[in-house]
Design a protein around this motif. Structure first.
Motif, PDB file in Angstrom:
ATOM      1  N   GLY A 182     -24.240  17.895  43.817  1.00  0.00           N
ATOM      2  CA  GLY A 182     -23.198  18.200  42.856  1.00  0.00           C
ATOM      3  C   GLY A 182     -21.858  17.754  43.372  1.00  0.00           C
ATOM      4  N   ARG A 195     -19.774  19.801  38.651  1.00  0.00           N
ATOM      5  CA  ARG A 195     -21.067  20.419  38.926  1.00  0.00           C
ATOM      6  C   ARG A 195     -20.975  21.168  40.254  1.00  0.00           C
ATOM      7  NH1 ARG A 195     -21.918  15.316  36.916  1.00  0.00           N
ATOM      8  NH2 ARG A 195     -22.222  14.416  39.005  1.00  0.00           N
ATOM      9  N   ASN A 204     -28.042  25.432  43.343  1.00  0.00           N
ATOM     10  CA  ASN A 204     -29.003  24.348  43.411  1.00  0.00           C
ATOM     11  C   ASN A 204     -30.017  24.614  44.524  1.00  0.00           C
ATOM     12  OD1 ASN A 204     -30.193  21.836  43.014  1.00  0.00           O
ATOM     13  ND2 ASN A 204     -28.752  20.785  44.360  1.00  0.00           N
ATOM     14  N   GLU A 214     -29.626  23.679  39.513  1.00  0.00           N
ATOM     15  CA  GLU A 214     -28.464  24.002  38.702  1.00  0.00           C
ATOM     16  C   GLU A 214     -27.616  25.035  39.425  1.00  0.00           C
ATOM     17  OE1 GLU A 214     -30.960  25.443  35.509  1.00  0.00           O
ATOM     18  OE2 GLU A 214     -30.220  27.490  35.813  1.00  0.00           O
ATOM     19  N   TRP A 248     -24.813  27.970  32.895  1.00  0.00           N
ATOM     20  CA  TRP A 248     -25.288  27.169  34.018  1.00  0.00           C
ATOM     21  C   TRP A 248     -24.999  25.698  33.760  1.00  0.00           C
ATOM     22  CZ3 TRP A 248     -28.496  29.814  30.681  1.00  0.00           C
ATOM     23  CH2 TRP A 248     -29.392  29.068  29.905  1.00  0.00           C
ATOM     24  N   VAL A 249     -24.895  24.955  34.856  1.00  0.00           N
ATOM     25  CA  VAL A 249     -24.613  23.525  34.797  1.00  0.00           C
ATOM     26  C   VAL A 249     -25.623  22.811  35.680  1.00  0.00           C
ATOM     27  CG1 VAL A 249     -22.898  23.696  36.653  1.00  0.00           C
ATOM     28  CG2 VAL A 249     -22.819  21.760  35.083  1.00  0.00           C
ATOM     29  N   ALA A 301     -27.188  20.375  38.323  1.00  0.00           N
ATOM     30  CA  ALA A 301     -26.605  19.943  39.591  1.00  0.00           C
ATOM     31  C   ALA A 301     -26.515  18.431  39.728  1.00  0.00           C
ATOM     32  CB  ALA A 301     -27.422  20.504  40.757  1.00  0.00           C
ATOM     33  N   GLN A 302     -27.169  17.679  38.850  1.00  0.00           N
ATOM     34  CA  GLN A 302     -27.130  16.231  38.935  1.00  0.00           C
ATOM     35  C   GLN A 302     -26.734  15.619  37.590  1.00  0.00           C
ATOM     36  OE1 GLN A 302     -30.032  17.787  40.031  1.00  0.00           O
ATOM     37  NE2 GLN A 302     -31.197  17.792  38.144  1.00  0.00           N
ATOM     38  N   THR A 311     -22.250  15.475  32.708  1.00  0.00           N
ATOM     39  CA  THR A 311     -22.563  16.845  33.117  1.00  0.00           C
ATOM     40  C   THR A 311     -23.092  17.648  31.936  1.00  0.00           C
ATOM     41  OG1 THR A 311     -20.867  16.835  34.846  1.00  0.00           O
ATOM     42  CG2 THR A 311     -21.608  18.982  34.058  1.00  0.00           C
ATOM     43  N   LEU A 365     -23.868  21.150  30.388  1.00  0.00           N
ATOM     44  CA  LEU A 365     -23.428  22.535  30.528  1.00  0.00           C
ATOM     45  C   LEU A 365     -24.055  23.392  29.436  1.00  0.00           C
ATOM     46  CD1 LEU A 365     -21.523  24.740  31.720  1.00  0.00           C
ATOM     47  CD2 LEU A 365     -19.745  23.865  30.173  1.00  0.00           C
TER      48      LEU A 365
END
Length: 203
Positions: A23, A50, A78, A92, A108-109, A111-112, A167, A169
Protein backbone atom coordinates in the motif's frame (compact mmCIF):
# COMPACT_ATOMS: atom_id res chain seq x y z
CA UNK A 1 -9.35 -9.21 0.78
CA UNK A 2 -13.07 -8.79 0.56
CA UNK A 3 -14.77 -7.53 -2.53
CA UNK A 4 -18.49 -6.93 -2.26
CA UNK A 5 -19.24 -10.03 -0.21
CA UNK A 6 -16.78 -11.57 2.29
CA UNK A 7 -17.26 -15.20 1.24
CA UNK A 8 -17.26 -14.75 -2.55
CA UNK A 9 -14.93 -14.08 -5.47
CA UNK A 10 -11.81 -15.94 -4.28
CA UNK A 11 -10.59 -16.31 -7.85
CA UNK A 12 -10.74 -12.57 -8.38
CA UNK A 13 -8.93 -12.02 -5.10
CA UNK A 14 -6.05 -14.22 -6.23
CA UNK A 15 -5.83 -12.26 -9.47
CA UNK A 16 -5.41 -9.07 -7.48
CA UNK A 17 -2.88 -10.57 -5.09
CA UNK A 18 -0.63 -11.44 -8.03
CA UNK A 19 -0.33 -7.74 -8.85
CA UNK A 20 1.28 -7.05 -5.45
CA UNK A 21 0.06 -6.29 -1.95
CA UNK A 22 1.89 -3.12 -0.99
CA UNK A 23 0.00 0.00 0.00
CA UNK A 24 0.95 3.66 -0.05
CA UNK A 25 3.40 4.44 2.74
CA UNK A 26 2.38 8.02 3.55
CA UNK A 27 -0.83 8.33 5.61
CA UNK A 28 -3.25 11.13 4.88
CA UNK A 29 -3.66 13.99 7.33
CA UNK A 30 -6.97 14.56 9.07
CA UNK A 31 -9.33 16.67 6.97
CA UNK A 32 -9.94 20.27 7.93
CA UNK A 33 -13.43 20.25 6.43
CA UNK A 34 -15.76 17.49 5.27
CA UNK A 35 -18.55 17.82 2.67
CA UNK A 36 -21.99 17.09 4.10
CA UNK A 37 -23.51 15.89 0.82
CA UNK A 38 -22.22 13.09 -1.40
CA UNK A 39 -23.32 15.16 -4.40
CA UNK A 40 -20.57 17.65 -3.48
CA UNK A 41 -17.85 14.98 -3.44
CA UNK A 42 -15.38 15.70 -6.26
CA UNK A 43 -14.29 12.08 -6.65
CA UNK A 44 -12.36 12.76 -9.86
CA UNK A 45 -9.90 15.08 -8.12
CA UNK A 46 -9.35 12.90 -5.04
CA UNK A 47 -6.23 10.78 -4.45
CA UNK A 48 -7.40 8.10 -2.05
CA UNK A 49 -4.42 6.38 -0.42
CA UNK A 50 -4.13 2.74 0.58
CA UNK A 51 -3.09 2.90 4.24
CA UNK A 52 -4.34 2.06 7.73
CA UNK A 53 -6.80 4.89 8.33
CA UNK A 54 -9.00 4.20 11.37
CA UNK A 55 -7.44 7.00 13.43
CA UNK A 56 -8.04 9.45 10.57
CA UNK A 57 -11.84 9.04 10.61
CA UNK A 58 -13.51 11.74 12.76
CA UNK A 59 -15.27 10.35 15.85
CA UNK A 60 -18.23 12.58 15.05
CA UNK A 61 -18.59 10.77 11.72
CA UNK A 62 -18.69 7.40 13.48
CA UNK A 63 -21.38 8.58 15.89
CA UNK A 64 -23.42 10.09 13.05
CA UNK A 65 -23.24 6.86 11.03
CA UNK A 66 -24.36 4.72 13.96
CA UNK A 67 -26.94 7.18 15.23
CA UNK A 68 -25.43 6.48 18.67
CA UNK A 69 -22.08 6.18 20.39
CA UNK A 70 -20.00 3.10 19.47
CA UNK A 71 -19.83 0.28 22.00
CA UNK A 72 -17.08 -1.68 20.24
CA UNK A 73 -14.53 -1.12 17.48
CA UNK A 74 -11.88 -3.09 15.66
CA UNK A 75 -9.46 -2.71 12.78
CA UNK A 76 -7.50 -4.92 10.42
CA UNK A 77 -4.53 -4.57 8.09
CA UNK A 78 -3.13 -6.12 4.96
CA UNK A 79 -2.34 -9.78 5.73
CA UNK A 80 -4.67 -10.12 8.74
CA UNK A 81 -7.25 -12.90 8.91
CA UNK A 82 -10.79 -11.59 8.38
CA UNK A 83 -13.64 -12.69 10.63
CA UNK A 84 -16.26 -11.91 7.98
CA UNK A 85 -14.42 -14.08 5.43
CA UNK A 86 -14.06 -17.25 7.47
CA UNK A 87 -10.63 -16.27 8.83
CA UNK A 88 -9.13 -16.09 5.36
CA UNK A 89 -6.11 -13.83 4.91
CA UNK A 90 -7.25 -10.45 3.63
CA UNK A 91 -5.45 -7.87 1.53
CA UNK A 92 -7.05 -4.65 2.71
CA UNK A 93 -7.00 -2.01 5.43
CA UNK A 94 -10.27 -1.65 7.30
CA UNK A 95 -12.20 -0.49 10.35
CA UNK A 96 -15.52 -1.33 12.00
CA UNK A 97 -17.51 0.33 14.76
CA UNK A 98 -20.54 -1.25 16.43
CA UNK A 99 -23.46 0.26 18.29
CA UNK A 100 -26.71 -0.91 19.91
CA UNK A 101 -29.52 -2.68 18.05
CA UNK A 102 -27.24 -4.36 15.45
CA UNK A 103 -25.89 -1.05 14.20
CA UNK A 104 -22.48 -1.03 12.51
CA UNK A 105 -20.34 1.28 10.37
CA UNK A 106 -17.52 -0.27 8.35
CA UNK A 107 -15.03 0.83 5.72
CA UNK A 108 -12.11 -0.80 3.96
CA UNK A 109 -9.70 -0.10 1.12
CA UNK A 110 -7.91 -2.69 -1.00
CA UNK A 111 -4.17 -2.79 -0.29
CA UNK A 112 -3.18 -2.98 -3.96
CA UNK A 113 -4.16 -1.12 -7.14
CA UNK A 114 -7.35 -2.09 -8.98
CA UNK A 115 -7.86 -1.86 -12.75
CA UNK A 116 -11.05 -0.27 -14.15
CA UNK A 117 -12.09 -3.53 -15.84
CA UNK A 118 -11.86 -5.38 -12.53
CA UNK A 119 -13.83 -2.61 -10.80
CA UNK A 120 -16.56 -2.87 -13.43
CA UNK A 121 -16.89 -6.55 -12.59
CA UNK A 122 -17.31 -5.71 -8.90
CA UNK A 123 -20.09 -3.26 -9.72
CA UNK A 124 -21.88 -5.89 -11.79
CA UNK A 125 -21.60 -8.55 -9.08
CA UNK A 126 -23.04 -6.23 -6.42
CA UNK A 127 -26.50 -6.73 -7.90
CA UNK A 128 -26.13 -10.51 -8.01
CA UNK A 129 -25.83 -11.15 -4.28
CA UNK A 130 -28.77 -12.88 -2.66
CA UNK A 131 -31.08 -10.47 -0.88
CA UNK A 132 -29.34 -7.42 -2.34
CA UNK A 133 -30.02 -4.77 -4.94
CA UNK A 134 -27.13 -3.00 -6.67
CA UNK A 135 -27.29 0.20 -8.71
CA UNK A 136 -24.41 1.69 -10.69
CA UNK A 137 -23.53 5.25 -9.70
CA UNK A 138 -21.01 7.99 -10.49
CA UNK A 139 -21.13 9.73 -7.12
CA UNK A 140 -18.50 7.66 -5.31
CA UNK A 141 -15.70 7.02 -7.81
CA UNK A 142 -15.71 5.72 -11.39
CA UNK A 143 -17.10 3.15 -11.64
CA UNK A 144 -19.06 2.90 -8.40
CA UNK A 145 -22.10 1.17 -6.99
CA UNK A 146 -24.62 1.56 -4.19
CA UNK A 147 -25.91 -1.72 -2.77
CA UNK A 148 -28.88 -2.29 -0.45
CA UNK A 149 -29.22 -5.64 1.36
CA UNK A 150 -31.64 -7.18 3.84
CA UNK A 151 -29.37 -8.85 6.40
CA UNK A 152 -32.05 -9.87 8.95
CA UNK A 153 -35.73 -9.17 9.63
CA UNK A 154 -36.01 -5.42 10.10
CA UNK A 155 -32.26 -4.89 9.56
CA UNK A 156 -30.74 -3.40 6.41
CA UNK A 157 -27.23 -2.72 5.12
CA UNK A 158 -26.45 0.04 2.64
CA UNK A 159 -23.02 0.00 1.01
CA UNK A 160 -21.16 2.27 -1.39
CA UNK A 161 -18.03 1.16 -3.22
CA UNK A 162 -16.05 2.79 -5.98
CA UNK A 163 -12.76 3.29 -7.78
CA UNK A 164 -10.79 6.46 -6.99
CA UNK A 165 -7.92 6.46 -9.48
CA UNK A 166 -6.63 2.92 -8.89
CA UNK A 167 -7.90 2.59 -5.29
CA UNK A 168 -11.06 0.61 -4.51
CA UNK A 169 -12.84 1.95 -1.43
CA UNK A 170 -15.89 0.42 0.28
CA UNK A 171 -18.02 1.82 3.11
CA UNK A 172 -21.30 0.67 4.64
CA UNK A 173 -23.78 1.25 7.43
CA UNK A 174 -25.99 -1.46 8.94
CA UNK A 175 -28.98 -0.84 11.18
CA UNK A 176 -32.73 -1.08 11.68
CA UNK A 177 -34.69 -0.22 8.55
CA UNK A 178 -35.13 3.54 8.57
CA UNK A 179 -35.69 6.38 6.13
CA UNK A 180 -32.49 7.99 7.48
CA UNK A 181 -30.20 5.01 6.83
CA UNK A 182 -29.34 6.03 3.26
CA UNK A 183 -28.48 9.59 4.28
CA UNK A 184 -26.31 8.34 7.17
CA UNK A 185 -24.50 5.98 4.79
CA UNK A 186 -23.81 8.77 2.30
CA UNK A 187 -22.39 11.05 5.01
CA UNK A 188 -20.30 8.19 6.36
CA UNK A 189 -18.81 7.41 2.95
CA UNK A 190 -17.97 11.06 2.33
CA UNK A 191 -16.20 11.24 5.70
CA UNK A 192 -14.16 8.09 5.01
CA UNK A 193 -13.16 9.16 1.49
CA UNK A 194 -12.19 12.61 2.75
CA UNK A 195 -10.06 11.10 5.53
CA UNK A 196 -8.13 9.06 2.95
CA UNK A 197 -7.77 11.88 0.42
CA UNK A 198 -4.06 12.71 0.18
CA UNK A 199 -4.76 15.22 -2.59
CA UNK A 200 -6.77 17.50 -0.30
CA UNK A 201 -5.60 21.08 0.10
CA UNK A 202 -6.05 23.05 3.30
CA UNK A 203 -8.36 26.06 3.36
Amino acid sequence: MRLLRPTALLGLILALVLTGCGGDQTPAAKPTTTPTSIARLDAGSMRVVRVAFCDLVPRTAVRSALGAGPTLSRSWRNGDRLREAGRQIGHEFGCAWFGPHRRAARAWVFAQPVRPTFATGLVRRAGQEHGCRGTASRLFGTPSVVQTCRVAPGVQRIRRAGLFGDTWLTCEVTGPVSTSLRARTDRWCVSVASALNAGRTSD
